[in-house]
Motif scaffolding. Structure first.
Motif, short mmCIF file in Angstrom:
data_model
loop_
_atom_site.label_atom_id
_atom_site.label_comp_id
_atom_site.label_asym_id
_atom_site.label_seq_id
_atom_site.Cartn_x
_atom_site.Cartn_y
_atom_site.Cartn_z
N SER A 80 -7.33 -5.66 3.23
CA SER A 80 -7.14 -6.69 2.21
C SER A 80 -8.24 -7.74 2.32
N PHE A 81 -8.30 -8.62 1.32
CA PHE A 81 -9.39 -9.59 1.23
C PHE A 81 -8.82 -10.96 0.89
N SER A 82 -9.40 -11.98 1.52
CA SER A 82 -8.85 -13.33 1.43
C SER A 82 -9.32 -14.09 0.21
N ALA A 117 3.69 -6.99 -7.46
CA ALA A 117 3.74 -7.64 -6.15
C ALA A 117 5.07 -7.37 -5.47
N ALA A 118 6.18 -7.48 -6.21
CA ALA A 118 7.50 -7.20 -5.64
C ALA A 118 7.56 -5.76 -5.14
N PHE A 119 7.03 -4.83 -5.91
CA PHE A 119 6.99 -3.41 -5.54
C PHE A 119 6.21 -3.21 -4.24
N PHE A 120 5.02 -3.80 -4.16
CA PHE A 120 4.18 -3.61 -2.97
C PHE A 120 4.71 -4.39 -1.76
N LEU A 121 5.31 -5.55 -1.99
CA LEU A 121 5.90 -6.31 -0.88
C LEU A 121 7.06 -5.53 -0.27
N ARG A 122 7.87 -4.90 -1.09
CA ARG A 122 8.94 -4.04 -0.58
C ARG A 122 8.35 -2.90 0.23
N GLN A 123 7.28 -2.34 -0.26
CA GLN A 123 6.61 -1.24 0.43
C GLN A 123 6.08 -1.68 1.80
N SER A 157 -4.71 -6.89 -7.55
CA SER A 157 -4.48 -8.16 -6.88
C SER A 157 -3.11 -8.19 -6.22
N ALA A 158 -2.10 -7.60 -6.88
CA ALA A 158 -0.75 -7.54 -6.30
C ALA A 158 -0.76 -6.75 -5.00
N ARG A 159 -1.47 -5.63 -5.01
CA ARG A 159 -1.57 -4.82 -3.78
C ARG A 159 -2.32 -5.59 -2.70
N ASN A 160 -3.38 -6.27 -3.08
CA ASN A 160 -4.16 -7.03 -2.12
C ASN A 160 -3.33 -8.16 -1.50
N VAL A 161 -2.59 -8.89 -2.33
CA VAL A 161 -1.79 -10.01 -1.84
C VAL A 161 -0.66 -9.52 -0.94
N ALA A 162 -0.03 -8.39 -1.30
CA ALA A 162 1.03 -7.84 -0.46
C ALA A 162 0.48 -7.45 0.92
N LEU A 163 -0.68 -6.80 0.93
CA LEU A 163 -1.32 -6.44 2.20
C LEU A 163 -1.71 -7.68 2.98
#
Length: 509
Positions: free
Chosen positions: A175-177, A49-55, A477-483
Motif C-alpha cells: 500500500s501507499f501513504s 472500502a467496506a468490502f476490502f476492510l472485511r477482507q 483507492s479503497a483497496r489501498n486504504v484498506a491495506l
C-alpha cells in the motif's frame, strides 16, 4: 490497441487475483483486530472500502457505513416510462480489474452490449460521423489526421501498461501513504509529470497536432469530464482510455455493485449524515490510555454518536460536497481541502430529436448515431448528446432510430433552458435533470493533493480523485486504504511505500 494483447494481459492479472496469494513470506504475528470501523459514504469508494476492510480484518470487526442519501453515490438511475436509465457513471473499461472482480464475486452479469456509433458536432454541423465500416473510418482519420489516431492508441496503451502494475502491488499486499507515491509506483516520474501538466502540453510534446487535439481529443474529454484538453495529463489519459472499444456496464445499473458490496461486506448501513469527527482518549484494561474516534451524526431520530477504532472518509472533503467538522486534531484537519468539484448537469429527455439542431440534412430515419460529442467551441451549450439504452436490455431490443421517440441524455455545464430544449427536440414527453458535482475541476499543477492519512487511524479515500476520478480509481483507492489501515494497525511498515515489486518478490523466494 491490440485486443489480443489486452485480453492476455487481463487474464494474467485476473489469474494472479484468483490465487489469493498475497505474499511469499510467512505472515508475522498480528495484533488483536479492531472492534469497530466506520466508513463515511456509500458510493463505489465507500462500499468497496467496506468490502476490502472485511477482507483484511476478518469477520470479527463491526463495520458501519454512514450514508444520508441512496447507496451508490454518483452511480444513479432514473426511471422514464417503463425502463430505468443510467444518469451517473455509465461505462467501465475492459481492464478495470477491480470492477470485473466485483461483479464476478457478486454474481452480477454485465449488461448486454448494444453497438454504438459516434459523431462530432462543432455547434453548427456534424464534422465527423462514424461509419459502420472500420476501413472507412480508418481512411477518413488517416486522410485528415495522418497517424495521430493510431499514435494516440499506442500512447494510451503504454500508460495502461504502467497503470496495470497497481494490481500486482495490491495483490501482494503493498500500500501507499499518498497519491504521489501510488502514482510513482505505477509509472515513476512520468506519471507525476502527467498530473502536473495539461493533457494539451503532454500530447503536443509527444508530437500530436493541435487540430487533432481540437477535433478529436477535446470532444472525448468534454463527454467524460466536462472539461477541455487543459485538464491534467493523467486524467486526460484515463479519459482517452474511456474511448476504447470493449467498454461495458452492469446489468440493472452500475449502482448494483455498491449494494452488492455492502451486502457482501456484512456491514451495517446507517442512514445518517456525519456532522463531525473528534478524537477521544479512554483508559484501557492495562491502565494505559487508548484513543478512539467519535463520529457524530444526525439521522431521522436526531443527533447521535459512536466510537470507532478506525474511520475511513469516502466522500469528498471539498466545498459543496460535505461539511464534516474535525475537532481535537493536531495538526488541524480542514473540513474543505483546496480545489472545487466541476458541475455537470445530466438531462434525460424522452422525446423526438430535432435533426436541424445538428445542422444535418440526413433523414432522421437514417440517423443511427448514438453518441454526439462536441468540440470546445465558444458558446457551446452542450458537452454531449447521447441516445441511451435501459440499464437492463430486454429480449429483442434494438435501439430506435432518431425518427422515433426515445431517451436522450444531454451533458451540459448548466441547466438547459426551455428554449434550448425546444431547439434540440421537436417534442418532449418527459424531462429529468440531475446536477452532479461529479469530479474535480482539473487545473494543473495541483500541488496540494489531499493525503490518504488524515490522522493515525483516520483515512481519506477520495484523495485519489485529484489524480483522476473514475469508478476504478475509487476501487483502487479503497483497496489501498484498506491495506494501509491493516498494515498500520498491525505495524507492518514493510508493506507501505515500497516499490520495485519484482526485486522484492525475488528476495522473498
Amino acid at each position: 490497441m491490440n485486443p489480443r494483447t489486452l485480453s492476455l494481459r487481463a487474464l494474467l492479472f485476473l489469474g494472479l487475483w484468483q490465487t489469493g496469494w498475497r505474499s511469499l513470506a510467512s505472515a508475522p504475528e498480528l495484533q488483536d483486530p479492531p472492534k469497530k470501523i466506520a466508513v463515511v459514504g456509500a458510493g463505489i469508494g465507500g462500499t468497496a472500502a467496506a468490502f476490502f476492510l472485511r477482507q483484511e480484518f476478518g469477520a470479527g470487526v463491526k463495520i458501519d457505513v454512514f450514508e444520508p442519501g441512496s447507496v451508490g453515490g454518483r452511480l444513479e438511475t432514473v426511471k422514464m416510462g417503463d425502463y430505468e436509465y443510467e444518469t451517473g457513471g455509465s461505462v467501465i473499461h475492459p481492464l478495470n480489474l477491480h470492477m470485473k472482480h466485483f461483479i464476478e464475486k457478486l454474481g452480477i452479469p454485465p449488461r448486454k452490449d448494444v453497438p454504438t456509433k459516434m459523431a462530432i458536432f462543432d455547434g453548427k454541423e456534424l464534422t465527423f460521423e462514424e461509419s459502420n465500416w472500420f476501413i472507412v473510418n480508418f481512411l477518413r482519420m488517416l486522410w485528415r489526421y495522418g497517424f495521430n489516431f493510431l499514435r494516440m492508441q499506442m500512447w494510451v496503451e503504454s500508460i495502461l501498461d504502467k497503470f496495470m502494475r497497481i494490481y500486482q502491488y495490491q495483490q501482494y499486499g503493498y500500500s501507499f501513504s499518498s497519491v504521489e507515491r501510488l502514482l510513482h509506483a505505477m509509472g515513476g516520474d512520468s506519471f507525476l509529470t502527467l498530473v502536473n501538466e495539461t493533457l494539451e502540453e503532454t500530447m503536443i510534446s509527444q508530437g500530436f497536432s493541435q487540430i487533432f487535439l481540437n477535433d478529436i481529443v477535446a470532444p472525448i474529454t468534454r463527454v467524460n469530464y466536462g472539461q477541455s484538453v487543459r485538464i491534467n495529463g493523467f486524467v486526460g489519459a484515463v479519459s482517452l482510455a474511456g474511448a476504447d472499444s470493449g467498454l461495458w456496464a452492469v446489468d440493472g445499473g452500475n449502482k448494483r455493485v455498491c449494494t452488492g458490496l455492502l451486502y457482501h461486506s456484512k456491514s451495517e448501513l446507517i442512514s445518517a449524515r456525519v456532522t463531525s469527527i473528534s478524537v477521544k482518549v479512554r483508559p484501557s484494561k492495562t491502565g494505559a490510555t487508548t484513543s478512539f474516534y467519535e463520529v457524530n451524526y444526525v439521522d431521522a431520530s436526531g443527533s447521535a454518536h459512536s466510537l470507532y477504532d478506525i474511520v475511513v472518509i469516502a466522500t469528498p472533503l471539498h466545498q459543496g460536497k460535505s461539511d464534516i467538522a474535525f475537532s481535537g486534531f493536531s495538526p488541524p484537519i480542514p473540513s474543505h481541502y483546496p480545489g472545487r468539484y466541476h458541475q455537470t448537469v445530466s438531462t434525460l429527455v424522452h422525446g423526438l430529436l430535432n435533426m436541424s439542431y445538428l445542422g444535418t440534412a440526413e433523414p432522421a430515419s437514417k440517423f443511427t448515431v448514438s453518441d454526439v460529442l462536441t468540440t470546445d467551441t465558444k458558446g457551446s451549450v452542450i458537452n454531449s448528446l447521447s441516445s441511451i439504452d435501459p440499464v437492463h436490455i430486454p429480449p429483442g431490443y434494438n435501439r430506435p432510430p432518431a425518427s422515433q421517440t426515445k431517451v436522450w441524455k444531454v451533458f451540459s455545464q448548466h441547466s438547459l433552458t426551455q428554449e434550448q430544449l425546444q431547439d434540440m427536440f421537436i417534442s418532449r414527453d418527459s424531462v429529468s435533470e440531475t446536477k452532479w458535482l461529479a469530479y474535480p475541476t482539473y487545473h494543473p499543477p495541483h500541488r496540494k493533493t489531499p493525503p490518504f492519512i488524515l490522522h493515525n487511524r483516520l483515512y481519506y479515500l477520495n484523495a485519489v480523485e485529484w489524480a483522476a476520478s473514475a469508478m476504478e480509481m475509487s476501487a483502487i483507492s479503497a483497496r489501498n486504504v484498506a491495506l494501509l489501515a491493516h498494515h498500520r494497525w498491525h505495524q507492518q511498515e514493510g508493506k507501505i511505500d515500497q516499490e520495485d515489486l519484482h526485486t522484492r518478490l525475488r528476495g522473498e523466494l
